[in-house]
Scaffold this motif. Structure first.
Motif, mmCIF file in Angstrom:
data_model
loop_
_atom_site.group_PDB
_atom_site.id
_atom_site.type_symbol
_atom_site.label_atom_id
_atom_site.label_comp_id
_atom_site.label_asym_id
_atom_site.label_seq_id
_atom_site.Cartn_x
_atom_site.Cartn_y
_atom_site.Cartn_z
ATOM 1 N N ARG A 1 0.853 -1.185 0.000
ATOM 2 C CA ARG A 1 0.000 0.000 0.000
ATOM 3 C C ARG A 1 0.891 1.239 0.000
ATOM 4 O O ARG A 1 1.840 1.333 0.779
ATOM 5 C CB ARG A 1 -0.894 0.008 1.244
ATOM 6 C CG ARG A 1 -1.931 1.125 1.266
ATOM 7 C CD ARG A 1 -2.797 1.062 2.503
ATOM 8 N NE ARG A 1 -2.050 1.047 3.754
ATOM 9 C CZ ARG A 1 -1.532 2.138 4.327
ATOM 10 N NH1 ARG A 1 -1.677 3.316 3.771
ATOM 11 N NH2 ARG A 1 -0.887 2.038 5.480
ATOM 12 N N VAL A 2 0.587 2.176 -0.877
ATOM 13 C CA VAL A 2 1.377 3.409 -0.988
ATOM 14 C C VAL A 2 1.066 4.301 0.206
ATOM 15 O O VAL A 2 -0.095 4.636 0.451
ATOM 16 C CB VAL A 2 1.068 4.144 -2.313
ATOM 17 C CG1 VAL A 2 1.843 5.448 -2.387
ATOM 18 C CG2 VAL A 2 1.373 3.249 -3.500
ATOM 19 N N GLU A 3 2.105 4.659 0.946
ATOM 20 C CA GLU A 3 1.930 5.548 2.101
ATOM 21 C C GLU A 3 2.197 7.004 1.748
ATOM 22 O O GLU A 3 1.583 7.900 2.315
ATOM 23 C CB GLU A 3 2.863 5.117 3.236
ATOM 24 C CG GLU A 3 2.470 3.799 3.859
ATOM 25 C CD GLU A 3 3.279 3.497 5.097
ATOM 26 O OE1 GLU A 3 4.232 4.240 5.417
ATOM 27 O OE2 GLU A 3 2.937 2.517 5.765
ATOM 28 N N GLU A 4 3.145 7.229 0.824
ATOM 29 C CA GLU A 4 3.522 8.593 0.482
ATOM 30 C C GLU A 4 4.127 8.599 -0.915
ATOM 31 O O GLU A 4 4.821 7.664 -1.311
ATOM 32 C CB GLU A 4 4.552 9.098 1.503
ATOM 33 C CG GLU A 4 5.060 10.484 1.271
ATOM 34 C CD GLU A 4 6.134 10.884 2.265
ATOM 35 O OE1 GLU A 4 6.607 12.020 2.153
ATOM 36 O OE2 GLU A 4 6.510 10.070 3.131
ATOM 37 N N VAL A 5 3.862 9.652 -1.676
ATOM 38 C CA VAL A 5 4.445 9.817 -3.002
ATOM 39 C C VAL A 5 5.298 11.079 -2.984
ATOM 40 O O VAL A 5 4.830 12.146 -2.592
ATOM 41 C CB VAL A 5 3.347 9.927 -4.094
ATOM 42 C CG1 VAL A 5 3.968 10.174 -5.459
ATOM 43 C CG2 VAL A 5 2.482 8.687 -4.116
ATOM 44 N N ARG A 6 6.574 10.923 -3.396
ATOM 45 C CA ARG A 6 7.505 12.055 -3.462
ATOM 46 C C ARG A 6 8.166 12.042 -4.837
ATOM 47 O O ARG A 6 9.133 11.326 -5.051
ATOM 48 C CB ARG A 6 8.594 11.945 -2.399
ATOM 49 C CG ARG A 6 8.084 12.007 -0.981
ATOM 50 C CD ARG A 6 9.227 11.803 -0.022
ATOM 51 N NE ARG A 6 9.858 10.510 -0.310
ATOM 52 C CZ ARG A 6 10.222 9.632 0.597
ATOM 53 N NH1 ARG A 6 10.041 9.892 1.856
ATOM 54 N NH2 ARG A 6 10.781 8.494 0.259
ATOM 55 N N GLY A 7 7.628 12.812 -5.761
ATOM 56 C CA GLY A 7 8.193 12.875 -7.108
ATOM 57 C C GLY A 7 8.107 11.522 -7.799
ATOM 58 O O GLY A 7 7.032 10.982 -8.012
ATOM 59 N N SER A 8 9.273 10.956 -8.130
ATOM 60 C CA SER A 8 9.301 9.659 -8.824
ATOM 61 C C SER A 8 9.535 8.500 -7.867
ATOM 62 O O SER A 8 9.869 7.403 -8.284
ATOM 63 C CB SER A 8 10.389 9.675 -9.895
ATOM 64 O OG SER A 8 11.652 9.832 -9.289
ATOM 65 N N ALA B 1 7.791 6.130 -15.463
ATOM 66 C CA ALA B 1 7.045 7.230 -16.093
ATOM 67 C C ALA B 1 5.597 6.846 -16.413
ATOM 68 O O ALA B 1 4.694 7.662 -16.261
ATOM 69 C CB ALA B 1 7.765 7.681 -17.359
ATOM 70 N N GLY B 2 5.343 5.626 -16.827
ATOM 71 C CA GLY B 2 3.992 5.213 -17.194
ATOM 72 C C GLY B 2 3.034 5.066 -16.026
ATOM 73 O O GLY B 2 1.835 4.953 -16.208
ATOM 74 N N PHE B 3 3.555 5.060 -14.789
ATOM 75 C CA PHE B 3 2.716 4.839 -13.615
ATOM 76 C C PHE B 3 2.557 6.079 -12.730
ATOM 77 O O PHE B 3 1.822 6.041 -11.757
ATOM 78 C CB PHE B 3 3.300 3.721 -12.741
ATOM 79 C CG PHE B 3 3.238 2.363 -13.376
ATOM 80 C CD1 PHE B 3 2.042 1.682 -13.471
ATOM 81 C CD2 PHE B 3 4.384 1.776 -13.876
ATOM 82 C CE1 PHE B 3 1.986 0.431 -14.047
ATOM 83 C CE2 PHE B 3 4.340 0.530 -14.464
ATOM 84 C CZ PHE B 3 3.140 -0.150 -14.553
ATOM 85 N N VAL B 4 3.241 7.172 -13.054
ATOM 86 C CA VAL B 4 3.237 8.347 -12.182
ATOM 87 C C VAL B 4 1.828 8.835 -11.885
ATOM 88 O O VAL B 4 1.492 9.118 -10.739
ATOM 89 C CB VAL B 4 4.102 9.484 -12.791
ATOM 90 C CG1 VAL B 4 3.951 10.761 -11.995
ATOM 91 C CG2 VAL B 4 5.557 9.060 -12.851
ATOM 92 N N SER B 5 0.968 8.909 -12.887
ATOM 93 C CA SER B 5 -0.380 9.439 -12.672
ATOM 94 C C SER B 5 -1.293 8.454 -11.948
ATOM 95 O O SER B 5 -2.265 8.851 -11.313
ATOM 96 C CB SER B 5 -1.008 9.832 -14.013
ATOM 97 O OG SER B 5 -1.107 8.691 -14.849
#
Length: 149
Positions: A13-20, A64-68
């Protein structure tokens, strides 16, 4: 999802997103609570210590394909490329050994004695390990894990 390119794959589970980069809380499959026997146990980048990895949190690179599509609270699959372990072996064993052998061969061809060639070989292997250590500090800032789904 093509798991064949990855030596280890986990869901999390994603807890935090920081740029890439994303901080991912890994969900251990089948009730496993230990990373014992895993090839990446010392390099996975988890925040936990010891063999109990029930609360493992790692940094994962976002292609790059998953950033959004990656967002906090979302579920993702992360993987470590198969060549990670092979590359480590080549760098930590083959490179220093090759450096030592080459330096010793040059010293012997130049007419130096066995002791001088052996000493030069030891210096070469020490310099190779020192260079790998310095380079490793720089590289270790990059995540081992990659978001694959």
């Amino acid at each position: 999802m093509d798991d064949s390119r990855y030596s280890v794959v986990h869901r999390g589970r994603v807890e935090e997103v920081r740029g890439s980069t994303a901080r991912v809380s890994v969900v251990m499959e089948d009730g496993a609570r230990s990373c014992a026997g895993c090839a990446l146990v010392h390099k996975c980048g988890s925040d936990t210590s010891g063999s109990d990895k029930a609360g493992m949190v790692v940094d994962a690179f976002i292609p790059a394909g998953f950033v959004s599509s990656v967002s906090e609270g979302g579920t993702v699959s992360i993987g470590a490329r198969k060549n990670t372990v092979l590359t480590s072996i080549l760098l930590l064993v083959v490179l220093p050994l090759a450096s030592m052998i080459c330096v010793m061969a040059v010293c012997l061809a130049a007419g130096l004695g066995d002791g001088a060639a052996g000493g030069a070989g030891l210096v070469a292997i020490a310099l190779a390990f020192a260079a790998l250590f310095i380079w490793g500090k720089k590289v270790s800032r990059h995540p081992v894990w990659i978001i694959i789904e």
